[in-house]
Design a protein around this motif. Sequence first.
Motif, PDB file in Angstrom:
ATOM      1  N   VAL A 127       4.309   0.472 -37.791  1.00  0.00           N
ATOM      2  CA  VAL A 127       5.377   0.057 -36.910  1.00  0.00           C
ATOM      3  C   VAL A 127       4.792   1.009 -35.888  1.00  0.00           C
ATOM      4  N   PHE A 128       5.410  -0.108 -34.407  1.00  0.00           N
ATOM      5  CA  PHE A 128       5.119   0.449 -33.065  1.00  0.00           C
ATOM      6  C   PHE A 128       6.772   0.609 -32.526  1.00  0.00           C
ATOM      7  N   ALA A 129       7.046   2.129 -32.760  1.00  0.00           N
ATOM      8  CA  ALA A 129       7.951   2.618 -32.940  1.00  0.00           C
ATOM      9  C   ALA A 129       7.982   3.037 -30.940  1.00  0.00           C
ATOM     10  N   ALA A 162      12.746   4.233 -24.362  1.00  0.00           N
ATOM     11  CA  ALA A 162      12.029   2.262 -24.381  1.00  0.00           C
ATOM     12  C   ALA A 162      13.515   1.778 -24.332  1.00  0.00           C
ATOM     13  N   PHE A 163      14.134   1.991 -24.657  1.00  0.00           N
ATOM     14  CA  PHE A 163      16.106   1.329 -25.154  1.00  0.00           C
ATOM     15  C   PHE A 163      16.442   1.243 -24.645  1.00  0.00           C
ATOM     16  N   TYR A 195       9.872  -7.256 -35.910  1.00  0.00           N
ATOM     17  CA  TYR A 195       8.889  -7.356 -35.444  1.00  0.00           C
ATOM     18  C   TYR A 195       8.267  -6.914 -34.300  1.00  0.00           C
ATOM     19  N   HIS A 196       8.471  -5.536 -35.164  1.00  0.00           N
ATOM     20  CA  HIS A 196       7.744  -3.926 -34.598  1.00  0.00           C
ATOM     21  C   HIS A 196       7.163  -3.140 -35.925  1.00  0.00           C
ATOM     22  N   THR A 235       8.268   0.486 -24.792  1.00  0.00           N
ATOM     23  CA  THR A 235       9.702  -1.146 -24.487  1.00  0.00           C
ATOM     24  C   THR A 235       9.424  -1.141 -26.210  1.00  0.00           C
ATOM     25  N   VAL A 236      10.924  -1.852 -25.573  1.00  0.00           N
ATOM     26  CA  VAL A 236      11.470  -2.871 -26.969  1.00  0.00           C
ATOM     27  C   VAL A 236      10.678  -4.059 -27.313  1.00  0.00           C
TER      28      VAL A 236
END
Length: 206
Positions: free
Chosen positions: A105-107, A112-113, A140-141, A201-202
């Motif tokens: 998971v790229f969290a 970032a939100f 996508y993450h 970043t999202v």
Amino acid sequence: MLKKNLLSIAVVTAAMSLAACNDTETVADPVEPEATTEEVVAEPMAETDPMVETEAEPMADDMNMEATQTIAEIAANNDNLTILTAALQSAGLDTMLMEDTKYTVFAPTDDAFAPLLEKLGVTKDELLANKDLLKTVLPYHVVPMEVKAADVPYGTDIETANGKTISISEDNVITDATGNTANITGTDIMASNGVIHTIDTVLMPE
């Protein structure tokens, strides 16, 4: 004649007595057995230094200890991933990240939100209420395999859980499908079912 015979008998008798006496007195001295003293050489004992302790078994490195929490549990206990945790729960994707299947998971962190909320013109609560958007963006993450930092295939398209791809440069910069980039700010947060890398970043699939 008789005297001569008697004298002869006397001489013979005396000679026999003398011979018998010599046989009795000539006794062989007992031969003492030669003592065989075999020298026993003792093996030298190994010296033991009392100051030197027996080497103990090395303890397991804390970094190498097996993780016991799932990705979802680690995210829920991380103060910088509160929005991601709420978004996963809202979209019903938190249960997926509790499974035994390995994930990466790229969290996105909470910070970032902020740009995403500004870009979409919505509040955090409005974003969390948009389940359709979350079900598109959050997978996508996620990469459906465990990829540690040392194993990242730089410059190669990496397929995510929603079927779209991302790419990662050697500078640990992720480029999403829209051309936007995100920096990997933390790596290898190990979970029982995979690994987490934090980003600033999202990512957007379209």
